[in-house]
Design a protein around this motif. Structure first.
Motif, PDB file in Angstrom:
ATOM      1  N   GLY A  16       4.152  19.185   1.527  1.00  0.00           N
ATOM      2  CA  GLY A  16       4.017  17.601   1.923  1.00  0.00           C
ATOM      3  C   GLY A  16       2.699  17.167   2.379  1.00  0.00           C
ATOM      4  N   VAL A  17       2.181  17.930   3.430  1.00  0.00           N
ATOM      5  CA  VAL A  17       1.195  17.666   4.237  1.00  0.00           C
ATOM      6  C   VAL A  17      -0.240  18.095   3.285  1.00  0.00           C
ATOM      7  N   THR A  18      -0.255  18.958   2.581  1.00  0.00           N
ATOM      8  CA  THR A  18      -1.287  19.102   1.616  1.00  0.00           C
ATOM      9  C   THR A  18      -1.335  18.052   0.418  1.00  0.00           C
ATOM     10  N   LEU A  19      -0.385  17.541  -0.115  1.00  0.00           N
ATOM     11  CA  LEU A  19      -0.141  16.432  -0.903  1.00  0.00           C
ATOM     12  C   LEU A  19      -0.645  15.140  -0.257  1.00  0.00           C
ATOM     13  N   PHE A  24      -4.651  11.015   0.542  1.00  0.00           N
ATOM     14  CA  PHE A  24      -5.806  10.265   1.495  1.00  0.00           C
ATOM     15  C   PHE A  24      -7.256  10.309   1.043  1.00  0.00           C
ATOM     16  N   ILE A  25      -7.588  11.626   0.809  1.00  0.00           N
ATOM     17  CA  ILE A  25      -8.838  11.929   0.474  1.00  0.00           C
ATOM     18  C   ILE A  25      -9.261  11.103  -1.035  1.00  0.00           C
ATOM     19  N   SER A  26      -8.449  11.093  -1.790  1.00  0.00           N
ATOM     20  CA  SER A  26      -8.801  10.345  -2.969  1.00  0.00           C
ATOM     21  C   SER A  26      -8.678   8.888  -2.923  1.00  0.00           C
ATOM     22  N   ILE A  27      -8.033   8.186  -2.000  1.00  0.00           N
ATOM     23  CA  ILE A  27      -7.855   6.762  -1.989  1.00  0.00           C
ATOM     24  C   ILE A  27      -9.131   6.558  -0.762  1.00  0.00           C
ATOM     25  N   PHE A  28      -9.602   7.292   0.193  1.00  0.00           N
ATOM     26  CA  PHE A  28     -10.612   7.174   1.034  1.00  0.00           C
ATOM     27  C   PHE A  28     -11.767   7.050   0.415  1.00  0.00           C
ATOM     28  N   SER A  29     -12.083   8.064  -0.446  1.00  0.00           N
ATOM     29  CA  SER A  29     -13.251   8.159  -1.382  1.00  0.00           C
ATOM     30  C   SER A  29     -13.550   7.020  -2.130  1.00  0.00           C
ATOM     31  N   LYS A  30     -12.690   6.171  -2.584  1.00  0.00           N
ATOM     32  CA  LYS A  30     -12.602   5.011  -3.329  1.00  0.00           C
ATOM     33  C   LYS A  30     -12.870   3.726  -2.362  1.00  0.00           C
ATOM     34  N   SER A  31     -11.958   3.780  -1.439  1.00  0.00           N
ATOM     35  CA  SER A  31     -12.055   2.669  -0.558  1.00  0.00           C
ATOM     36  C   SER A  31     -11.541   3.142   0.888  1.00  0.00           C
ATOM     37  N   ARG A  32     -12.759   2.851   1.724  1.00  0.00           N
ATOM     38  CA  ARG A  32     -12.472   3.213   3.190  1.00  0.00           C
ATOM     39  C   ARG A  32     -11.433   2.323   3.794  1.00  0.00           C
ATOM     40  N   LYS A  33     -11.422   1.087   3.367  1.00  0.00           N
ATOM     41  CA  LYS A  33     -10.469   0.135   4.192  1.00  0.00           C
ATOM     42  C   LYS A  33      -8.800   0.747   3.649  1.00  0.00           C
ATOM     43  N   LYS A  34      -8.788   0.696   2.568  1.00  0.00           N
ATOM     44  CA  LYS A  34      -7.520   1.315   1.911  1.00  0.00           C
ATOM     45  C   LYS A  34      -7.063   2.661   2.627  1.00  0.00           C
ATOM     46  N   GLY A  35      -8.376   3.584   2.644  1.00  0.00           N
ATOM     47  CA  GLY A  35      -8.167   4.796   3.212  1.00  0.00           C
ATOM     48  C   GLY A  35      -7.371   5.079   4.887  1.00  0.00           C
ATOM     49  N   TRP A  36      -8.002   4.123   5.437  1.00  0.00           N
ATOM     50  CA  TRP A  36      -7.668   3.842   6.987  1.00  0.00           C
ATOM     51  C   TRP A  36      -6.375   3.411   7.138  1.00  0.00           C
ATOM     52  N   ILE A  37      -6.057   2.444   5.945  1.00  0.00           N
ATOM     53  CA  ILE A  37      -4.628   1.874   6.076  1.00  0.00           C
ATOM     54  C   ILE A  37      -3.624   3.124   5.764  1.00  0.00           C
ATOM     55  N   ILE A  38      -3.979   3.762   4.514  1.00  0.00           N
ATOM     56  CA  ILE A  38      -2.902   4.921   4.052  1.00  0.00           C
ATOM     57  C   ILE A  38      -2.932   5.979   5.113  1.00  0.00           C
ATOM     58  N   LEU A  39      -4.240   6.304   5.988  1.00  0.00           N
ATOM     59  CA  LEU A  39      -4.022   7.202   7.251  1.00  0.00           C
ATOM     60  C   LEU A  39      -3.251   6.922   8.167  1.00  0.00           C
ATOM     61  N   SER A  40      -3.081   5.658   8.694  1.00  0.00           N
ATOM     62  CA  SER A  40      -2.375   5.224   9.780  1.00  0.00           C
ATOM     63  C   SER A  40      -0.772   5.273   9.161  1.00  0.00           C
ATOM     64  N   THR A  62       6.294  23.887  16.557  1.00  0.00           N
ATOM     65  CA  THR A  62       4.970  24.288  16.990  1.00  0.00           C
ATOM     66  C   THR A  62       4.259  24.813  15.650  1.00  0.00           C
ATOM     67  N   GLY A  63       5.186  25.453  14.647  1.00  0.00           N
ATOM     68  CA  GLY A  63       4.602  25.986  13.316  1.00  0.00           C
ATOM     69  C   GLY A  63       4.347  24.906  12.655  1.00  0.00           C
ATOM     70  N   MET A  64       4.727  23.597  12.724  1.00  0.00           N
ATOM     71  CA  MET A  64       4.459  22.409  11.798  1.00  0.00           C
ATOM     72  C   MET A  64       3.141  21.834  12.337  1.00  0.00           C
ATOM     73  N   VAL A  65       3.207  21.989  13.591  1.00  0.00           N
ATOM     74  CA  VAL A  65       1.463  21.288  14.137  1.00  0.00           C
ATOM     75  C   VAL A  65       0.526  22.395  13.606  1.00  0.00           C
ATOM     76  N   ILE A  66       0.714  23.621  13.744  1.00  0.00           N
ATOM     77  CA  ILE A  66      -0.196  24.569  13.294  1.00  0.00           C
ATOM     78  C   ILE A  66      -0.616  24.470  11.842  1.00  0.00           C
ATOM     79  N   ILE A  67       0.420  24.095  11.087  1.00  0.00           N
ATOM     80  CA  ILE A  67       0.010  23.991   9.767  1.00  0.00           C
ATOM     81  C   ILE A  67      -0.580  22.529   9.585  1.00  0.00           C
ATOM     82  N   ASP A  68      -0.238  21.502  10.178  1.00  0.00           N
ATOM     83  CA  ASP A  68      -0.772  20.248   9.998  1.00  0.00           C
ATOM     84  C   ASP A  68      -2.149  20.456  10.687  1.00  0.00           C
ATOM     85  N   LEU A  69      -2.500  21.197  11.528  1.00  0.00           N
ATOM     86  CA  LEU A  69      -3.935  21.193  11.957  1.00  0.00           C
ATOM     87  C   LEU A  69      -4.851  21.691  11.100  1.00  0.00           C
TER      88      LEU A  69
END
Length: 84
Positions: A16-19, A24-40, A62-69
């Motif tokens: 889930g986090v990888t997807l 996010f990377i795909s959207i942020f690469s095309k439009s920073r404004k939309k990328g920040w909205i998706i990131l939030s 704790t495991g989830m935090v490590i994976i997310d980081l």
């Protein structure tokens, strides 16, 4: 909870986090404004997942935090490599 369930939840978290990072990377690469909205939006979902993980157990949270980081650092390095 059984060890199989923990492993399944960790695998689901990784997928889930990888997807989410890829989207996010795909959207942020095309439009920073939309990328920040998706990131939030994704950040709010991530916080909700972490709360649920810590409600299950400290080890799960704790495991989830490590994976997310790891995934967040990988996404940051990918964006940095693309020089965005």
């Amino acid at each position: 909870m059984s060890i199989i369930m923990y492993i399944g939840l960790f695998i689901a978290q990784i997928i889930g986090v990888t997807l989410a990072a890829i989207i996010f990377i795909s959207i942020f690469s095309k439009s920073r404004k939309k990328g920040w909205i998706i990131l939030s939006f994704l950040s709010a979902l991530l916080v909700f997942q972490l709360i649920q993980g810590f409600n299950i157990s400290i080890a799960m949270g704790t495991g989830m935090v490590i994976i997310d980081l790891f995934v967040i650092v990988a996404a940051f390095l990918t964006l940095k490599q693309k020089k965005l």
